[in-house]
Motif scaffolding. Sequence first.
Motif, PDB file in Angstrom:
ATOM      1  N   SER A  12       4.466   3.379   6.388  1.00 38.65           N
ATOM      2  CA  SER A  12       4.221   3.924   5.053  1.00 38.65           C
ATOM      3  C   SER A  12       3.774   5.379   5.070  1.00 38.65           C
ATOM      4  O   SER A  12       3.688   6.022   4.026  1.00 38.65           O
ATOM      5  CB  SER A  12       3.178   3.080   4.312  1.00 38.65           C
ATOM      6  OG  SER A  12       1.959   3.024   5.031  1.00 38.65           O
ATOM      7  N   ALA A  17       6.219   6.740   9.423  1.00 42.97           N
ATOM      8  CA  ALA A  17       7.268   7.234   8.524  1.00 42.97           C
ATOM      9  C   ALA A  17       8.139   8.265   9.230  1.00 42.97           C
ATOM     10  O   ALA A  17       9.372   8.255   9.085  1.00 42.97           O
ATOM     11  CB  ALA A  17       6.646   7.828   7.261  1.00 42.97           C
ATOM     12  N   CYS A  32      11.527  -0.803   7.766  1.00 42.42           N
ATOM     13  CA  CYS A  32      10.291  -0.059   7.546  1.00 42.42           C
ATOM     14  C   CYS A  32       9.225  -1.041   7.066  1.00 42.42           C
ATOM     15  O   CYS A  32       9.309  -1.550   5.944  1.00 42.42           O
ATOM     16  CB  CYS A  32      10.499   1.028   6.502  1.00 42.42           C
ATOM     17  SG  CYS A  32      11.884   2.138   6.852  1.00 42.42           S
ATOM     18  N   ALA A  34       5.187  -2.127   6.344  1.00 42.61           N
ATOM     19  CA  ALA A  34       3.814  -1.698   6.085  1.00 42.61           C
ATOM     20  C   ALA A  34       3.269  -2.517   4.929  1.00 42.61           C
ATOM     21  O   ALA A  34       4.009  -3.206   4.227  1.00 42.61           O
ATOM     22  CB  ALA A  34       3.742  -0.201   5.765  1.00 42.61           C
ATOM     23  N   ARG A  36       1.944  -1.258   2.192  1.00 41.03           N
ATOM     24  CA  ARG A  36       2.235  -0.616   0.905  1.00 41.03           C
ATOM     25  C   ARG A  36       3.738  -0.641   0.651  1.00 41.03           C
ATOM     26  O   ARG A  36       4.490   0.231   1.085  1.00 41.03           O
ATOM     27  CB  ARG A  36       1.691   0.804   0.917  1.00 41.03           C
ATOM     28  CG  ARG A  36       0.166   0.839   0.970  1.00 41.03           C
ATOM     29  CD  ARG A  36      -0.390   2.237   1.087  1.00 41.03           C
ATOM     30  NE  ARG A  36      -0.138   2.816   2.396  1.00 41.03           N
ATOM     31  CZ  ARG A  36      -0.663   3.963   2.825  1.00 41.03           C
ATOM     32  NH1 ARG A  36      -1.453   4.659   2.024  1.00 41.03           N
ATOM     33  NH2 ARG A  36      -0.398   4.416   4.027  1.00 41.03           N
ATOM     34  N   ASP A  38       5.515  -0.138  -1.996  1.00 41.03           N
ATOM     35  CA  ASP A  38       6.114   0.943  -2.767  1.00 41.03           C
ATOM     36  C   ASP A  38       6.522   2.097  -1.866  1.00 41.03           C
ATOM     37  O   ASP A  38       7.594   2.684  -2.020  1.00 41.03           O
ATOM     38  CB  ASP A  38       5.159   1.420  -3.866  1.00 41.03           C
ATOM     39  CG  ASP A  38       3.812   1.888  -3.337  1.00 41.03           C
ATOM     40  OD1 ASP A  38       3.404   1.448  -2.238  1.00 41.03           O
ATOM     41  OD2 ASP A  38       3.149   2.695  -4.012  1.00 41.03           O
ATOM     42  N   ARG A  39       5.693   2.384  -0.890  1.00 38.74           N
ATOM     43  CA  ARG A  39       5.998   3.507   0.011  1.00 38.74           C
ATOM     44  C   ARG A  39       7.166   3.201   0.931  1.00 38.74           C
ATOM     45  O   ARG A  39       8.047   4.036   1.133  1.00 38.74           O
ATOM     46  CB  ARG A  39       4.763   3.870   0.831  1.00 38.74           C
ATOM     47  CG  ARG A  39       3.664   4.550   0.039  1.00 38.74           C
ATOM     48  CD  ARG A  39       2.746   5.287   0.974  1.00 38.74           C
ATOM     49  NE  ARG A  39       1.695   6.006   0.278  1.00 38.74           N
ATOM     50  CZ  ARG A  39       0.930   6.910   0.851  1.00 38.74           C
ATOM     51  NH1 ARG A  39       1.079   7.206   2.138  1.00 38.74           N
ATOM     52  NH2 ARG A  39      -0.016   7.519   0.169  1.00 38.74           N
ATOM     53  N   VAL A  40       7.163   2.016   1.528  1.00 41.02           N
ATOM     54  CA  VAL A  40       8.267   1.710   2.452  1.00 41.02           C
ATOM     55  C   VAL A  40       9.569   1.465   1.712  1.00 41.02           C
ATOM     56  O   VAL A  40      10.644   1.693   2.262  1.00 41.02           O
ATOM     57  CB  VAL A  40       7.925   0.536   3.402  1.00 41.02           C
ATOM     58  CG1 VAL A  40       6.865   0.947   4.398  1.00 41.02           C
ATOM     59  CG2 VAL A  40       7.511  -0.710   2.648  1.00 41.02           C
ATOM     60  N   ALA A  51      13.196  -2.299   3.600  1.00 44.89           N
ATOM     61  CA  ALA A  51      11.751  -2.325   3.377  1.00 44.89           C
ATOM     62  C   ALA A  51      11.218  -3.731   3.600  1.00 44.89           C
ATOM     63  O   ALA A  51      11.831  -4.723   3.198  1.00 44.89           O
ATOM     64  CB  ALA A  51      11.428  -1.865   1.959  1.00 44.89           C
ATOM     65  N   ALA A  53       7.380  -5.672   3.288  1.00 48.67           N
ATOM     66  CA  ALA A  53       5.934  -5.679   3.087  1.00 48.67           C
ATOM     67  C   ALA A  53       5.308  -6.495   4.203  1.00 48.67           C
ATOM     68  O   ALA A  53       5.645  -7.673   4.381  1.00 48.67           O
ATOM     69  CB  ALA A  53       5.589  -6.280   1.727  1.00 48.67           C
TER      70      ALA A  53
END
Length: 252
Positions: A12, A17, A32, A34, A36, A38-40, A51, A53
């Motif tokens: 994230s 990143a 990706c 993590a 968070r 929203d970020r990944v 992505a 979570a």
Amino acid sequence: MNSRIAVVTGASGGIGAATARRLAAEGFTVVCAARRLDRVTALAHEIGGIAAACDITSDADVAGLAEAAGERVDLLVNNAGGAVGLEPIANADIDAWTTMYATNVLGTGRVTQALLPAVKAAEGTIVFVTSTAADAAYEGGAGYNAAKAGERMLAGALRLELCGEPVRVCEIAPGMVHTEEFSLVRFGGDQAKADAVYDGVAEPLIAEDVADAIAWMATRPSHVNIDRIVIRPRAQAANHKVHRSHPAPGAR
């Protein structure tokens, strides 16, 4: 998917990143992962990745990560972790030590165990992102020193356990890396303390420097295992020896 699959935890921000972006540039499809989402999600959209979570301290989350990654994983980058606090043992917050051990050691072990069958299936590579904190103790660092030294032992033991199998186990130990969040998290959001870590240091490493080294390790010929890289800025000769243009009391 026909491309090589990489999984990066702690993606994230910071080193995670930057590593995801660098691996995508190398042709990997990057999962990706993590906490968070929203970020990944934004990162995955940017680089054409996936992505996930994932809190690496959660068995259920890690099982979900393994499912998202699929049956073949060419590269696992165990990057999630971090430091909390910089107090001497006499007044250390033991709960902070527990947090660091739970993420850097137990979480990394949990992810590695869950994804190992997929890495084996792909004859892939596992990279552990440890720290120069694993090399030597420093004042106030006992909890983080212990956690990162413990993570280093995971890498070493796994390499021995997989000897003779077509899986590479690598470690990268960064020194002073200036990212937006590492020191800020360590000092509980105290921006002044976080800034003091890098005060007077002209050129600390940045996340992209570490990502570049990780990508290099992961793209060597399959018979080449990079056991460990220690990567520091030129200004840092050791954990306790940093050239600064002016003193920064209390910084490490």
